[in-house]
Motif scaffolding. Structure first.
Motif, PDB file in Angstrom:
ATOM      1  N   ALA A  62     -17.629 -15.525  -2.391  1.00 53.95           N
ATOM      2  CA  ALA A  62     -16.903 -17.005  -2.613  1.00 53.95           C
ATOM      3  C   ALA A  62     -16.679 -17.766  -1.294  1.00 53.95           C
ATOM      4  N   PHE A  63     -15.933 -16.860  -0.559  1.00 47.93           N
ATOM      5  CA  PHE A  63     -15.364 -17.257   0.696  1.00 47.93           C
ATOM      6  C   PHE A  63     -16.522 -17.154   2.091  1.00 47.93           C
ATOM      7  N   ASP A  64     -15.991 -17.732   3.087  1.00 46.83           N
ATOM      8  CA  ASP A  64     -17.156 -17.641   4.226  1.00 46.83           C
ATOM      9  C   ASP A  64     -16.539 -16.557   5.237  1.00 46.83           C
ATOM     10  N   GLY A  65     -15.561 -16.035   4.859  1.00 45.07           N
ATOM     11  CA  GLY A  65     -14.685 -15.147   5.836  1.00 45.07           C
ATOM     12  C   GLY A  65     -13.492 -14.593   5.143  1.00 45.07           C
ATOM     13  N   LEU A  66     -12.920 -13.490   5.842  1.00 46.97           N
ATOM     14  CA  LEU A  66     -11.727 -12.899   5.212  1.00 46.97           C
ATOM     15  C   LEU A  66     -10.789 -12.342   6.262  1.00 46.97           C
ATOM     16  N   ILE A  67      -9.572 -12.813   5.842  1.00 47.28           N
ATOM     17  CA  ILE A  67      -8.338 -12.095   6.863  1.00 47.28           C
ATOM     18  C   ILE A  67      -7.434 -11.237   5.691  1.00 47.28           C
ATOM     19  N   ASP A  68      -7.486 -10.203   6.168  1.00 46.03           N
ATOM     20  CA  ASP A  68      -6.842  -9.112   5.259  1.00 46.03           C
ATOM     21  C   ASP A  68      -5.471  -8.820   5.617  1.00 46.03           C
ATOM     22  N   PHE A  69      -4.461  -9.806   5.413  1.00 42.09           N
ATOM     23  CA  PHE A  69      -3.025  -9.708   5.842  1.00 42.09           C
ATOM     24  C   PHE A  69      -2.404  -8.645   4.854  1.00 42.09           C
ATOM     25  N   ASP A  70      -2.968  -8.300   3.902  1.00 40.79           N
ATOM     26  CA  ASP A  70      -2.281  -7.284   2.984  1.00 40.79           C
ATOM     27  C   ASP A  70      -2.531  -6.026   4.007  1.00 40.79           C
ATOM     28  N   ALA A  71      -3.775  -5.782   4.388  1.00 36.55           N
ATOM     29  CA  ALA A  71      -3.743  -4.542   5.227  1.00 36.55           C
ATOM     30  C   ALA A  71      -3.028  -4.369   6.420  1.00 36.55           C
ATOM     31  N   ALA A  72      -2.787  -5.515   7.112  1.00 31.61           N
ATOM     32  CA  ALA A  72      -2.215  -5.986   8.499  1.00 31.61           C
ATOM     33  C   ALA A  72      -0.754  -5.417   8.336  1.00 31.61           C
ATOM     34  N   LEU A  73      -0.024  -5.943   6.793  1.00 28.66           N
ATOM     35  CA  LEU A  73       1.273  -5.729   6.898  1.00 28.66           C
ATOM     36  C   LEU A  73       2.050  -4.602   5.809  1.00 28.66           C
ATOM     37  N   ARG A  74       1.050  -3.944   5.175  1.00 33.18           N
ATOM     38  CA  ARG A  74       1.728  -3.213   4.097  1.00 33.18           C
ATOM     39  C   ARG A  74       2.004  -1.966   4.681  1.00 33.18           C
ATOM     40  N   ASP A  75       2.930  -1.115   3.989  1.00 34.81           N
ATOM     41  CA  ASP A  75       3.293   0.224   4.190  1.00 34.81           C
ATOM     42  C   ASP A  75       2.615   1.240   3.714  1.00 34.81           C
ATOM     43  N   PRO A  76       1.948   1.827   4.524  1.00 34.98           N
ATOM     44  CA  PRO A  76       1.110   3.189   4.011  1.00 34.98           C
ATOM     45  C   PRO A  76       1.634   4.053   2.870  1.00 34.98           C
ATOM     46  N   ALA A  77       3.039   4.082   3.250  1.00 39.25           N
ATOM     47  CA  ALA A  77       3.648   5.074   2.248  1.00 39.25           C
ATOM     48  C   ALA A  77       4.018   4.554   0.812  1.00 39.25           C
ATOM     49  N   GLY A  78       3.818   3.061   0.873  1.00 35.01           N
ATOM     50  CA  GLY A  78       4.083   2.247  -0.422  1.00 35.01           C
ATOM     51  C   GLY A  78       3.420   0.946  -0.240  1.00 35.01           C
ATOM     52  N   PRO A  79       2.054   0.925  -0.393  1.00 32.95           N
ATOM     53  CA  PRO A  79       1.185  -0.225  -0.219  1.00 32.95           C
ATOM     54  C   PRO A  79       1.677  -1.419  -0.897  1.00 32.95           C
ATOM     55  N   ALA A  80       2.621  -1.454  -1.881  1.00 26.32           N
ATOM     56  CA  ALA A  80       3.100  -2.648  -2.763  1.00 26.32           C
ATOM     57  C   ALA A  80       3.998  -3.335  -1.874  1.00 26.32           C
ATOM     58  N   ARG A  81       4.661  -2.528  -0.714  1.00 24.58           N
ATOM     59  CA  ARG A  81       5.742  -3.290  -0.026  1.00 24.58           C
ATOM     60  C   ARG A  81       5.217  -3.510   1.576  1.00 24.58           C
ATOM     61  N   LEU A  82       6.264  -4.301   2.065  1.00 26.12           N
ATOM     62  CA  LEU A  82       5.725  -4.517   3.625  1.00 26.12           C
ATOM     63  C   LEU A  82       6.365  -3.337   4.272  1.00 26.12           C
ATOM     64  N   LEU A  83       5.672  -3.054   5.415  1.00 22.78           N
ATOM     65  CA  LEU A  83       5.988  -1.879   6.327  1.00 22.78           C
ATOM     66  C   LEU A  83       7.464  -2.459   6.796  1.00 22.78           C
ATOM     67  N   PRO A  84       8.495  -1.522   7.078  1.00 22.27           N
ATOM     68  CA  PRO A  84       9.488  -1.852   7.551  1.00 22.27           C
ATOM     69  C   PRO A  84       9.733  -2.836   8.663  1.00 22.27           C
TER      70      PRO A  84
END
Length: 369
Positions: free
Chosen positions: A312-334
């Motif tokens: 649907a979109f013309d491009g992607l910005i993956d803010f989730d991947a940029a901010l998430r904590d790899p040890a707990g992907p549902a939360r922000l990196l501290p």
């Protein structure tokens, strides 16, 4: 106080009484170059020796001789009916890119319900704010003042100011960011959110359409994003691209993923009909925030899968991947967490800006495969 992103000539100021319940009457409106403060750094914030951020310390003072009166259809006074918008006559002469300007409004009579948007979200140190804010004056007509002495009260909302418009000397990319409090910069100690950093780092004309509390599906603070697209974003000249970075407030309020996805599709369709491309942004993690729940997290994952994988979109910005904590992907990196587990810190906002592929914002960029 507002800073331009690109330069040009023939500066025009657009005012709006979109949510007013009565006519507002401006006796005078002035605009002039404010005493400058350092623009936000794309990489790191400037700091004083005591460790506090130093961006935006110039207050309400203007450069000597810089304040100029605007006219509207040749008249100094302008009246705005409820729901109305007005564009000033162009001012002759150039306006520089990244120039800090003061738009000063003298209101005659009452205001009723105010139309505004928060863009001054950073803490202040004494009388000097960490971001270009709003100042309210003592009673009287101080719109033409340059020394700033009458402007004694800081505020966090731009009232009535809708846009600054210039005629650029050559074609530029104009990108509108349709978002919520993350777009306005909430959480960054400097007050400079990722959209501001994107503007300084790219040379692109960035129109920040973030509204704290804004939602996609229903009215939150102001209109729903679907309505805002047509009423507030596409009405501005020169918009080539819309970045859609919204949905966390809907999910926190219990919205279903399928409803949010359907709304995203409708937004893309409306923008494409106007000849505008849409870049989709994934919803950032917010586990630990006051309105997070297991259902909201499941819906966030579904929405993000759609943004990443659908055409649907013309491009992607993956803010989730940029901010998430790899040890707990549902939360922000501290280090990306401002402390409320929802809004990114200054470091988080820098990570968001760095996640944007600037090539996707340029004119004639091909759609994402």
């Amino acid at each position: 106080m507002v800073r331009t992103t690109v330069g040009g000539t023939g500066l025009r100021v657009r005012l709006t009484n979109a949510f007013g319940d009565r006519e507002v009457r401006f006796g005078h409106v002035y605009v002039g170059a404010a005493l400058d403060a350092a623009p936000p750094s794309y990489v790191a914030e400037p700091r004083d020796t005591d460790g506090r951020t130093s961006a935006g310390r110039a207050g309400a003072a203007l450069a000597t001789g810089a304040n100029r009166r605007l006219t509207f259809g040749g008249r100094a006074e302008v009246r705005l009916a409820p729901g109305a918008t007005v564009l000033s006559d162009p001012l002759p002469g150039p306006v520089q890119a990244r120039q800090r300007l003061a738009v000063s409004l003298y209101l005659r009579g009452g205001s009723g319900v105010l139309t505004g948007r928060n863009r001054a979200t950073a803490p202040a140190y004494g009388q000097q704010a960490a971001v270009s804010p709003v100042y309210r004056s003592t009673p009287g007509d101080h719109a033409a003042d340059e020394d700033g002495g009458a402007y004694t009260e800081e505020a966090a909302v731009w009232h009535w100011l809708d846009a600054l418009i210039v005629a650029a000397p050559e074609p530029v990319s104009a990108v509108a960011v349709l978002g919520d409090s993350l777009t306005t910069g909430v959480g960054a100690e400097t007050g400079h959110g990722w959209a501001d950093l994107l503007a300084w780092g790219s040379g692109i004309a960035v129109v920040n359409e973030g509204v704290s509390g804004g939602k996609v599906l229903v009215a939150g603070t102001g209109r729903a994003a679907e309505e805002r697209l047509t009423a507030e974003v596409l009405t501005k000249p020169g918009i080539d691209v819309v970045i859609l970075a919204a949905g966390v407030n809907d999910l926190g309020a219990g919205a279903r993923a399928e409803d949010l996805i359907a709304a995203h599709r409708r937004i893309v369709t409306a923008a494409h009909a106007a000849g505008v491309r849409v870049i989709g942004a994934t919803v950032t993690p917010f586990a630990g925030a006051v309105f997070h729940s297991p259902d909201a997290e499941r819906a966030r994952q579904e929405v993000n899968a759609f943004v990443r994988e659908d055409d649907a979109f013309d491009g992607l910005i993956d803010f989730d991947a940029a901010l998430r904590d790899p040890a707990g992907p549902a939360r922000l990196l501290p280090r990306h967490d401002s402390g409320d587990h929802l809004h990114p810190s200054a470091a988080g906002h820098r990570a968001m800006a760095a996640a944007v592929d600037l090539r996707s914002l340029r004119p004639n960029h091909p759609p994402a495969p």
